[in-house]
Write an enzyme that holds these catalytic residues in place. Structure first.
Site: not given
Ligand code: GCU
Length: 436
Positions: A266, A270, A357, A407
């Protein structure tokens, strides 16, 4: 940048999805993805076609890296010239004798004061030489990845989460093992790999003012009270921390620093991608459900958009990235170019069926459109034209899968990553590859 070839249309084949709208007002309909043109990773700013790996490395790769620094993640300073660290704990008989546990405290300013991070390391005892290793940041403290009672609990600020044992923004004993399902420690060790993890809040607390108490504040130019628009954001700071862990791995004779895989889930996916792009010492890079600002193509504006992410998390990217709110087409890069920055190193992108998402198809397309850069090295990319069905891993040097479920990081994901690492790292202990 000149407009280029690749015109892509929204109506792309996509496996049926379990629809779990994660945020109303956002597009989850493949047919409504806008038409877009991706910037070409193989066309230099001066119009030159990049036709071989030498041109890629000398001309285009540095250009793209600089664009990501300037427009997206921000420019990070160099690491401190000397690494200041201490091994605060070690046990050669950890986890019933299966592992050696080390906890290493790294001072992030290079001095004996200021921000510091604790690296938890498990190394497989059955491996005699230096072990290959997975390293990844965690969300709520090193003690959450395993019930092992000897893991240090962080003292840094934590996001509220009672399930992870966080009380008044501090980690507590209650959190021990709370995220254990996301870290296949036994499997990793049995396959001959080590595992290292760091609480990301040790590097920078994840809120908009977190930088004020983190090492980013130590790097403000004299007279400045705010970082400039091109300066590093939190993702860049977190990945900078991963590079400092790498500095340590290079000094630890029990770790094979040439076979370190960086992994993240998540927002930390990144981060692992940016770490792999900005620090080529990471020999293999894994993005688990990283979504917008990670593996997903921004121009698709499917699920989370650039505007949404910059609004909800203004501290993650640099300020220049705001220019592309509702204006993705103006960005000189898209995320397939981030994946391409890993070339020729192996990179794995993973998505989950219920994680709309994060735009699974956009994650796949990024992986796919990084392929031409890998081809310059004679390396295969994802190897398929269309998004694969669920639980059907694909790819050669660029791996991809689309798992059933939400997720998360699951054993299924780890099985794929271990098989991928086995293929590319040839570890000391031969594992059964589930992917080949
Ligand atoms: C939120 C955010 C995402 C991210 C996620 C996470 O959903 O919008 O961009 O990847 O949190 O890190 O759990």
């Amino acid at each position: 940048m000149k407009p280029v070839g690749l015109i892509l249309f929204g109506a792309i084949f996509f496996a049926p999805l379990i629809v779990t709208a994660q945020s109303s007002g956002f597009n989850y309909d493949e047919a409504r993805v806008p038409k877009y043109t991706l910037p070409d990773p193989l066309l230099a700013a001066d119009g030159r076609a990049i036709t071989n790996s030498v041109l890629w490395e000398r001309v285009r790769r540095p250009e793209i890296l600089t664009l990501f620094e300037d427009q997206v993640y921000g420019r990070a300073p160099r690491g401190p010239s000397g690494l200041s660290y201490s091994v605060i704990e070690t046990d050669q008989n950890a986890l019933d004798g299966k592992a050696t546990r080390k906890q290493v405290r790294i001072q992030l300013t290079g001095k004996r004061y200021g921000p510091r991070m604790d690296v938890l390391i498990y190394l497989p005892n059955q491996v005699k030489g230096p072990a290959p290793l997975f390293v990844g940041l965690n969300f709520y403290g090193n003690h959450t990845i395993h019930p092992d009672p000897n893991i240090e609990i962080p003292i840094s600020w934590c996001r509220s989460n009672s399930k992870a044992g966080v009380v008044d923004n501090r980690a507590t004993e209650k959190g021990r093992g709370a995220s254990a399902t996301r870290w296949a420690v036994d499997k990793i060790l049995a396959r001959g790999y080590g595992l290292a993890t760091i609480y990301y809040g040790d590097i920078e607390p994840d809120h908009k003012d977190g930088w004020k108490s983190s090492l980013r504040s130590y790097h403000l130019a004299p007279g400045r009270t705010q970082p400039p628009p091109e300066a590093w954001g939190a993702i860049s700071a977190w990945s900078w921390g991963l590079s400092r862990a790498m500095d340590y791995f290079e000094k630890d004779g029990k770790i094979d620093a040439h076979r370190v895989a960086v992994i993240g889930h998540s927002r930390l996916g990144k981060t692992s991608l940016w770490a792999g792009a900005s620090d080529e010492r990471f020999a293999l890079v894994i993005s688990n459900d990283s979504g917008c600002g990670g593996a997903a193509l921004s121009r698709r504006a499917f699920g989370e958009t650039v505007k949404r992410i910059n609004t909800s998390f203004p501290h993650w990217f640099n300020d220049n990235f705001n220019r592309f709110n509702d204006n993705e087409a103006a960005c000189p890069v898209d995320q397939h170019m981030l994946i391409a920055l890993m070339a020729p190193r192996p990179v794995y992108v993973a998505s989950a069926e219920e994680d709309k998402w994060a735009d699974p198809n956009g994650e796949f397309l990024s992986a796919k459109h990084a392929g031409p850069v890998y081809a310059l090295y004679g390396k295969g990319g994802v190897g398929v034209e269309k998004h694969p069905p669920v639980n059907t891993p694909v790819g050669d040097t660029i791996g991809y899968h689309y798992r059933t479920g939400k997720h998360d990081v699951t054993d299924y994901d780890w099985e794929r990553y271990l098989a991928f690492a086995d293929r590319h790292f040839k570890p000391a202990v031969k594992g059964k590859s589930n992917q080949d």
